[in-house]
Design an enzyme around this catalytic site. Structure first.
Site, PDB file in Angstrom:
ATOM      1  N   LYS A  79       0.823  -1.208   0.000  1.00 39.01           N
ATOM      2  CA  LYS A  79       0.000   0.000   0.000  1.00 39.01           C
ATOM      3  C   LYS A  79       0.862   1.265   0.000  1.00 39.01           C
ATOM      4  O   LYS A  79       0.603   2.199  -0.757  1.00 39.01           O
ATOM      5  CB  LYS A  79      -0.940  -0.028   1.219  1.00 39.01           C
ATOM      6  N   THR A  80       1.875   1.306   0.836  1.00 32.27           N
ATOM      7  CA  THR A  80       2.760   2.467   0.858  1.00 32.27           C
ATOM      8  C   THR A  80       3.511   2.595  -0.460  1.00 32.27           C
ATOM      9  O   THR A  80       3.683   3.692  -1.004  1.00 32.27           O
ATOM     10  CB  THR A  80       3.763   2.346   2.026  1.00 32.27           C
ATOM     11  N   ASP A 124      -1.743   6.864   6.114  1.00 33.62           N
ATOM     12  CA  ASP A 124      -1.674   5.456   6.502  1.00 33.62           C
ATOM     13  C   ASP A 124      -2.557   5.207   7.720  1.00 33.62           C
ATOM     14  O   ASP A 124      -2.764   6.116   8.541  1.00 33.62           O
ATOM     15  CB  ASP A 124      -0.211   5.106   6.808  1.00 33.62           C
ATOM     16  N   THR A 173      -5.798  -1.393   7.020  1.00 36.68           N
ATOM     17  CA  THR A 173      -5.881  -2.846   7.160  1.00 36.68           C
ATOM     18  C   THR A 173      -7.282  -3.260   7.617  1.00 36.68           C
ATOM     19  O   THR A 173      -7.576  -4.436   7.698  1.00 36.68           O
ATOM     20  CB  THR A 173      -4.854  -3.352   8.191  1.00 36.68           C
ATOM     21  N   ARG A 232       6.805  -8.187   1.936  1.00 40.71           N
ATOM     22  CA  ARG A 232       7.694  -7.683   2.984  1.00 40.71           C
ATOM     23  C   ARG A 232       8.393  -8.835   3.705  1.00 40.71           C
ATOM     24  O   ARG A 232       9.590  -8.776   3.987  1.00 40.71           O
ATOM     25  CB  ARG A 232       6.897  -6.842   3.992  1.00 40.71           C
TER      26      ARG A 232
END
Length: 366
Positions: A79-80, A124, A173, A232
């Site tokens: 997302k980032t 965020d 989330t 990640r």
């Protein structure tokens, strides 16, 4: 290669483990170097990429700012990264903040009033923003203005403040925690899915090239299979396997090196770590597969209730190893198989042999 994101409480400490999806400490610096710079480099999320590409190209052709974008999904899925790609594709600056950092409407007004025309504001954990700031955001997103309250009580006045057109990119989330009025103001919404092993292999090969690490396809496949569908985590495991290959081998990552390295870090073939296996072993060996209450299970593994529920259980449920039922947590047949254990014999008509696992019912039961 593509990364990132919970409840109103702080994440449990166990989230810092090697297979945790949160980015902490050195992870953030390394991710910045490995992130793709445009949509053509972004691996996975094919539908999201195609849809977002259309939105951005259309905005550029009109010479307008892009619609507000909402990205939802588990931590670590990109997302980032996508927010930064949106800024790069629109040739616009980006400002990054988070929901927990905006606790008052004044905090949000200060950020919005300093935006440049066309700037990308990445928010965020948008679901953790305070309600007064959330209500101010409604007008800012729709009309590009905010009302700043000056004074208190009967003498308070609202001063309208015009804002330049901007694009808000919200990440969450917990999309279900966003109120409908806020969700409806996003022109484009996308849900980020977990990655297939084949997509994670592409992520790993790309990251290995950037890290100047030699890796063969079998080694990449082994790491991808233990990465929980999350880029990640794949990149974190790659760096740990790289360390092992550098210190105990010739620096080349093969399947054997990957297996040996991840064994040292207690990550098994399905991506389970020490905490995951402790929860399953307690459920199977101490409670016969359940059902057992969450608090009892947490005491059995020596962890906090929240740690078991928020850190270990989501992946175990997604993998089909554990089920949440009204009576408590229950292990699935796949959990017994994964740990190499034999489930207890089912109870006979009279209940004899229930949960003993001795096989007596097979000998004497009906």
């Amino acid at each position: 290669m593509n990364w990132d994101d919970d409840t109103t409480a702080e994440a449990p400490d166990a989230e810092a483990r090697i297979v945790g999806a949160a980015a902490e400490g050195d992870d953030q610096a390394v991710e910045a170097a490995l992130r793709p710079k445009d949509l053509s480099e972004f691996v996975g999320q094919e539908k999201v990429r195609q849809q977002l590409d259309l939105v951005l190209k259309a905005a550029r052709q009109r010479g307008a700012t892009a619609d507000h974008v909402l990205l939802s999904g588990a931590p670590g899925l990109g997302k980032t990264t996508l927010s930064m790609i949106i800024a790069a594709e629109m040739n616009a600056p980006i400002r990054i903040t988070s929901g927990p950092a905006i606790q008052h409407a004044g905090d949000l007004a200060a950020i919005l009033s300093s935006l440049q025309e066309g700037e990308i504001l990445f928010l965020d954990e948008i679901h953790r923003m305070s309600r007064p700031a959330e209500e101010m955001l409604y007008m800012a997103m729709e009309d590009f203005r905010v009302d700043v309250i000056v004074g208190k009580g009967p003498g308070a006045t609202a001063i309208p403040l015009e804002l330049p057109p901007f694009t808000l990119v919200g990440a969450t989330t917990r999309a279900g925690l966003l109120p409908p009025p806020l969700r409806d103001r996003f022109g484009f919404t996308a849900h980020m899915e977990f990655y297939d092993p084949s997509e994670l292999q592409r992520v790993i090969h790309r990251s290995a090239g950037l890290l100047d690490v030699e890796i063969d396809p079998a080694g990449a496949a082994e790491i991808a299979g233990r990465s929980r569908g999350t880029p990640r985590i794949a990149n974190r495991l790659l760096r740990r396997v790289r360390d092992y290959a550098q210190v105990r081998a010739d620096g080349v990552i093969t399947r054997e090196i990957s297996e040996a390295a991840l064994s040292v870090y207690e990550v098994d073939g399905r991506g389970l770590d020490r905490l995951d296996r402790a929860v399953l072993e307690a459920l199977l060996k101490l409670f016969g597969g359940g059902p057992v209450g969450l608090s009892t299970l947490a005491v059995a593994v020596g962890e906090e209730r929240e740690t078991v529920e928020e850190v270990a259980e989501p992946f175990l449920v997604r993998e089909g190893l554990l089920a949440r039922t009204p009576r408590g947590r229950v292990a699935t047949p796949a959990a017994w198989t994964h740990l190499g254990l034999v489930p207890p014999q089912a109870a006979g008509p009279g209940g004899a042999g229930s949960g003993t696992g001795t096989g007596q019912q097979g000998l004497f039961g009906a």
